[in-house]
Design a protein around this motif. Structure first.
Motif, PDB file in Angstrom:
ATOM      1  N   PRO A   5       0.846  -1.201   0.000  1.00 24.39           N
ATOM      2  CA  PRO A   5       0.000   0.000   0.000  1.00 24.39           C
ATOM      3  C   PRO A   5       0.883   1.254   0.000  1.00 24.39           C
ATOM      4  CG  PRO A   5       0.049  -1.016   2.179  1.00 24.39           C
ATOM      5  CD  PRO A   5       0.798  -1.941   1.266  1.00 24.39           C
ATOM      6  N   LYS A   6       0.443   2.295  -0.720  1.00 27.92           N
ATOM      7  CA  LYS A   6       1.202   3.552  -0.740  1.00 27.92           C
ATOM      8  C   LYS A   6       0.920   4.314   0.555  1.00 27.92           C
ATOM      9  CE  LYS A   6       1.282   2.413  -5.176  1.00 27.92           C
ATOM     10  NZ  LYS A   6       0.653   1.131  -5.609  1.00 27.92           N
ATOM     11  N   PRO A   7       1.950   4.794   1.216  1.00 28.76           N
ATOM     12  CA  PRO A   7       1.707   5.534   2.465  1.00 28.76           C
ATOM     13  C   PRO A   7       1.094   6.909   2.178  1.00 28.76           C
ATOM     14  CG  PRO A   7       4.051   5.486   1.923  1.00 28.76           C
ATOM     15  CD  PRO A   7       3.367   4.660   0.887  1.00 28.76           C
ATOM     16  N   GLU A   8       0.387   7.439   3.166  1.00 22.77           N
ATOM     17  CA  GLU A   8      -0.136   8.795   3.026  1.00 22.77           C
ATOM     18  C   GLU A   8       1.003   9.800   3.083  1.00 22.77           C
ATOM     19  OE1 GLU A   8      -3.559  10.080   5.194  1.00 22.77           O
ATOM     20  OE2 GLU A   8      -4.043   7.990   5.690  1.00 22.77           O
ATOM     21  N   VAL A   9       0.829  10.907   2.386  1.00 22.23           N
ATOM     22  CA  VAL A   9       1.896  11.914   2.308  1.00 22.23           C
ATOM     23  C   VAL A   9       2.317  12.376   3.696  1.00 22.23           C
ATOM     24  CG1 VAL A   9       2.394  14.295   1.603  1.00 22.23           C
ATOM     25  CG2 VAL A   9       1.389  12.685  -0.022  1.00 22.23           C
ATOM     26  N   LYS A  10       1.356  12.568   4.579  1.00 24.04           N
ATOM     27  CA  LYS A  10       1.723  13.096   5.898  1.00 24.04           C
ATOM     28  C   LYS A  10       2.460  12.067   6.760  1.00 24.04           C
ATOM     29  CE  LYS A  10      -2.858  12.155   7.744  1.00 24.04           C
ATOM     30  NZ  LYS A  10      -4.163  12.693   8.087  1.00 24.04           N
ATOM     31  N   ALA A  11       2.393  10.791   6.320  1.00 21.04           N
ATOM     32  CA  ALA A  11       3.074   9.743   7.095  1.00 21.04           C
ATOM     33  C   ALA A  11       4.455   9.412   6.527  1.00 21.04           C
ATOM     34  CB  ALA A  11       2.204   8.479   7.117  1.00 21.04           C
ATOM     35  N   LEU A  12       4.880  10.142   5.497  1.00 30.71           N
ATOM     36  CA  LEU A  12       6.147   9.802   4.851  1.00 30.71           C
ATOM     37  C   LEU A  12       7.347  10.151   5.728  1.00 30.71           C
ATOM     38  CD1 LEU A  12       5.412  11.029   1.213  1.00 30.71           C
ATOM     39  CD2 LEU A  12       5.607   8.659   2.016  1.00 30.71           C
ATOM     40  N   GLN A  13       8.281   9.219   5.780  1.00 27.31           N
ATOM     41  CA  GLN A  13       9.540   9.478   6.473  1.00 27.31           C
ATOM     42  C   GLN A  13      10.649   9.332   5.442  1.00 27.31           C
ATOM     43  OE1 GLN A  13       8.844   6.369   9.633  1.00 27.31           O
ATOM     44  NE2 GLN A  13       9.896   7.955  10.813  1.00 27.31           N
ATOM     45  N   PHE A  14      11.637  10.198   5.469  1.00 22.49           N
ATOM     46  CA  PHE A  14      12.657  10.172   4.428  1.00 22.49           C
ATOM     47  C   PHE A  14      13.412   8.832   4.393  1.00 22.49           C
ATOM     48  CE2 PHE A  14      16.720  10.776   2.438  1.00 22.49           C
ATOM     49  CZ  PHE A  14      16.372  11.486   1.298  1.00 22.49           C
ATOM     50  N   GLY A  15      13.311   8.157   3.251  1.00 19.47           N
ATOM     51  CA  GLY A  15      14.160   6.984   3.006  1.00 19.47           C
ATOM     52  C   GLY A  15      13.818   5.733   3.791  1.00 19.47           C
ATOM     53  N   LYS A  16      12.568   5.628   4.254  1.00 19.38           N
ATOM     54  CA  LYS A  16      12.214   4.432   5.031  1.00 19.38           C
ATOM     55  C   LYS A  16      11.164   3.575   4.344  1.00 19.38           C
ATOM     56  CE  LYS A  16      13.726   5.846   9.550  1.00 19.38           C
ATOM     57  NZ  LYS A  16      13.509   5.800  10.993  1.00 19.38           N
ATOM     58  N   GLN A  17      10.455   4.136   3.345  1.00 20.52           N
ATOM     59  CA  GLN A  17       9.443   3.360   2.628  1.00 20.52           C
ATOM     60  C   GLN A  17       9.876   3.261   1.166  1.00 20.52           C
ATOM     61  OE1 GLN A  17       7.808   6.457   4.389  1.00 20.52           O
ATOM     62  NE2 GLN A  17       5.961   5.511   5.260  1.00 20.52           N
ATOM     63  N   PHE A  18       9.724   2.104   0.599  1.00 22.11           N
ATOM     64  CA  PHE A  18      10.244   1.883  -0.745  1.00 22.11           C
ATOM     65  C   PHE A  18       9.136   1.406  -1.675  1.00 22.11           C
ATOM     66  CE2 PHE A  18      13.511   1.411   2.412  1.00 22.11           C
ATOM     67  CZ  PHE A  18      14.468   2.291   1.939  1.00 22.11           C
ATOM     68  N   SER A  19       9.317   1.694  -2.962  1.00 19.89           N
ATOM     69  CA  SER A  19       8.304   1.317  -3.941  1.00 19.89           C
ATOM     70  C   SER A  19       8.382  -0.187  -4.217  1.00 19.89           C
ATOM     71  CB  SER A  19       8.488   2.127  -5.224  1.00 19.89           C
ATOM     72  OG  SER A  19       9.592   1.621  -5.948  1.00 19.89           O
ATOM     73  N   ASP A  20       7.564  -0.671  -5.125  1.00 14.78           N
ATOM     74  CA  ASP A  20       7.443  -2.113  -5.331  1.00 14.78           C
ATOM     75  C   ASP A  20       8.567  -2.729  -6.170  1.00 14.78           C
ATOM     76  OD1 ASP A  20       4.983  -2.538  -3.946  1.00 14.78           O
ATOM     77  OD2 ASP A  20       3.931  -1.549  -5.599  1.00 14.78           O
ATOM     78  N   HIS A  21       9.220  -1.912  -6.996  1.00 11.85           N
ATOM     79  CA  HIS A  21      10.210  -2.484  -7.927  1.00 11.85           C
ATOM     80  C   HIS A  21      11.567  -1.816  -7.792  1.00 11.85           C
ATOM     81  CE1 HIS A  21       6.306  -3.566  -9.709  1.00 11.85           C
ATOM     82  NE2 HIS A  21       6.942  -4.661 -10.106  1.00 11.85           N
ATOM     83  N   MET A  22      12.560  -2.458  -8.380  1.00 10.58           N
ATOM     84  CA  MET A  22      13.900  -1.873  -8.428  1.00 10.58           C
ATOM     85  C   MET A  22      14.539  -2.195  -9.769  1.00 10.58           C
ATOM     86  SD  MET A  22      15.985  -4.573  -5.944  1.00 10.58           S
ATOM     87  CE  MET A  22      17.465  -3.568  -5.892  1.00 10.58           C
ATOM     88  N   LEU A  23      15.594  -1.464 -10.081  1.00  9.28           N
ATOM     89  CA  LEU A  23      16.377  -1.727 -11.291  1.00  9.28           C
ATOM     90  C   LEU A  23      17.723  -2.297 -10.857  1.00  9.28           C
ATOM     91  CD1 LEU A  23      17.087  -1.219 -14.378  1.00  9.28           C
ATOM     92  CD2 LEU A  23      17.916   1.039 -13.631  1.00  9.28           C
TER      93      LEU A  23
END
Lengths: 401, 401
Positions: free
Chosen positions: A54-72
């Motif tokens: 699930p995508k976090p809410e903007v107000k709950a964002l912490q720098f560099g602690k939540q990551f998206s679903d894919h990587m390169l």
């Protein structure tokens, strides 16, 4: 006497930097730049629907602690012809041999970029070619392989498109992009790695210190806290510049300051603040307004926000813009004379961050950045945001299709 | 004028080093040292017989490229009470989140030790408590957790006994021990990691430059090649000291030299050579023989071989032993007067390595280390080998049961 010392010192620094540059350039490999496997070769393996986070809410964002679903991921093996096929896959743990050079000798570098969702719904990235150029320079200095910038931008753009729903639907947030290059060869010698891994991960991030400029920062300027030195790697975005600063930054935080203002040399030259470049807006000896930032003398990171601010304000033509060394004693004198108008940091993560005070040599120097009727930092910030979020069309913003 | 510059410069260095030390100490956590889970808790999972690797022949050994069958792993999680159970398991790849701090900010440190099989068949390690002390100091500086030295020595000893057949049956080889500590928390902020992994791997190694001293090394002393700086981490064994040297060392190698002699400052102070501490044996102004090595002023690694050589030669009492700064101009003058007898490097990997020449400022300074009738470096080397391989019983050598 003091001036003499300073001149001698600066002469030493400059001659060192110039000497290193010449020697390193003359000693660089004479081979062709290593070819990067085409973006056209890219392989994509999507995460299965039940693995999507699930995508976090903007107000709950912490720098560099939540990551998206894919990587390169792109592997490099000197013995297998260099760069291998670019792969986009679900975000996954990396499997590294315990002797991988990155884990022992800091054979590692990274970049920081952002993708912004504009009010027109279009996703844009900001001057990515400059990040790629800097990343290649970091690679050269660290013994890691170089690559074709445009091909990597295409791969990153594809990754962003796949995870496009991770680009926040908000102008108070963005998707932080972290390209990373590490030496993976499992061998304990302190030599160039024969194998490497380039990978890119994505994190949705909120405002670093707030986008409205209401949150100003306080800095601790302590000459015993040194970030970089001539002959070192202060102008490259490599891991070695960061680990050694953690304890020093923590010391500043414990003393109640937001960040360290990194000084250099006997004359206490101002270099950077935290992980930002620094700008000082003053009334100069001719009574004119002048924006000053540290020069690219090898001791500071060549920031892309820094470069953009210099280019933008020079184009404005409303005040002088100068790249030169300023020392803390000079800043203190100017402050005492009421000639320091604003101080602000600049970087991809924080964009523009106003400074309200600098503690130096037992004295708290108050900086009236927030007290200006129409501060320059704020105009710069608003202009950058307008470009990044597509309020105005600008060649610095590149669309992701 | 030159002397004045040098004094000013040294004063600057010393005051900086002292200031940093005081500040960091005063800012250190006041909590109790974090408890290390007992060696008694150790869990051992042996490799199945078919997975055991063949031991390489001594003459085929390459430094740091072949590894033993097992490894030691100890995880640290601040939120789970700190250090977890020590585990010995088959050597395996590590699984790291791509945002692990070690991969971005060089939150990493290591140690280098050796296990020696004596002529009596007993396996010994050399002053391991000093490695553990240095490792704890590196951890403190890097924001990584400290640990109980003796408990870790017990765990490492157990690992060596399990892989005891990997300790070469030869006095021209040994088993290199690489304790490593990395920050594993998956978060992109430049802060102390909340999780970490301490692991130990083992590699059988042959002579680094030959044990008979017949292979002397040539050094390139170029003042633009700088390894460490006051306020940095030059006296800690952290990854950040190594990655940035790779390109510089390669430049020296390309020019035909074995290693870099790292200089510092306007007066070209001699600090270290390659990854070794450096010793200079001269005839001093009083006409007496004197062994000089760089002082622990924050710019050099506090080597255990270095410390042992100082203690040993002081005990011999046959010449003066001095820790002080020597500059390249001073070394050059002494050499021109025929007063430089020997120069040698010292470290765990190389033990003692004689130097035959130093290229400085366009001149090749020949060092007659190998021409001495009974050189000091050789006596030191033989004494260390005698202790390490159990020819003589000595408290510096600790038996592995």
């Amino acid at each position: 006497m003091r001036l003499q010392r300073r001149l001698l010192h600066n002469e030493f620094v400059c001659s060192l930097a110039s000497s290193i540059s010449t020697r390193l350039q003359s000693s660089l490999p004479k081979t062709e730049p290593q070819s990067f496997r085409q973006f056209a070769d890219i392989s994509v393996r999507l995460a299965s629907p039940e693995r999507l986070q699930p995508k976090p809410e903007v107000k709950a964002l912490q720098f560099g602690k939540q990551f998206s679903d894919h990587m390169l991921k792109i592997e490099y093996h000197a013995r297998a012809g260099g760069w291998q096929q670019p792969i986009i896959c679900p975000l996954e743990y990396l499997s590294l041999h315990p002797a991988a050079k990155v884990l022992h000798y800091a054979v590692e570098l990274f970049e920081g970029m952002k993708a912004y969702r504009g009010r027109d719904g279009v996703i844009r990235i900001f001057r990515p070619e400059l990040n790629m150029l800097r990343m290649n320079m970091s690679a050269l200095r660290t013994g890691l392989p170089g690559f074709d910038s445009e091909e990597l931008i295409k791969c990153i753009s594809r990754l962003i498109s796949i995870d496009s729903e991770w680009v926040p639907h908000s102008e108070a947030a963005s998707l932080y992009i972290r390209p990373t290059l590490i030496g993976t060869e499992p061998a304990l010698g302190v030599t160039e790695p024969e194998s490497a891994l380039l990978y890119v991960i994505l994190c949705p991030v909120g405002p670093y210190f707030g986008t409205k400029g209401s949150n100003s920062v306080s800095l601790l300027a302590d000459p015993s806290f040194v970030r970089a030195w001539p002959g070192g790697v202060g102008d490259k975005k490599v891991g070695s510049n960061y680990g050694p600063t953690i304890l020093l930054s923590k010391t500043a935080t414990r003393q109640g300051f937001h960040q360290v203002l990194w000084l250099y040399g006997e004359d206490h030259q101002i270099t950077e603040a935290g992980t930002m470049n620094i700008f000082i807006f003053i009334i100069n000896d001719q009574g004119e307004r002048e924006l000053i930032t540290s020069p690219l003398n090898g001791l500071i990171l060549p920031g892309i926000t820094r470069q953009s601010i210099i280019e933008m304000t020079k184009e404005w033509g409303q005040f002088q813009v100068t790249e030169r060394v300023m020392t803390m004693p000079e800043l203190r004198s100017l402050s005492r004379e009421g000639r320091v108008l604003e101080v602000f940091g600049a970087g991809t993560a924080c964009i523009v961050s106003p400074v309200s005070s600098i503690h130096y040599s037992g004295e708290m120097i108050q900086i009236p950045t927030l007290d200006q009727p129409s501060p320059v930092y704020s105009r710069i910030l608003q202009t950058l945001l307008a470009i990044q979020y597509g309020h105005i069309e600008h060649p610095w913003a590149r669309r992701i299709d």
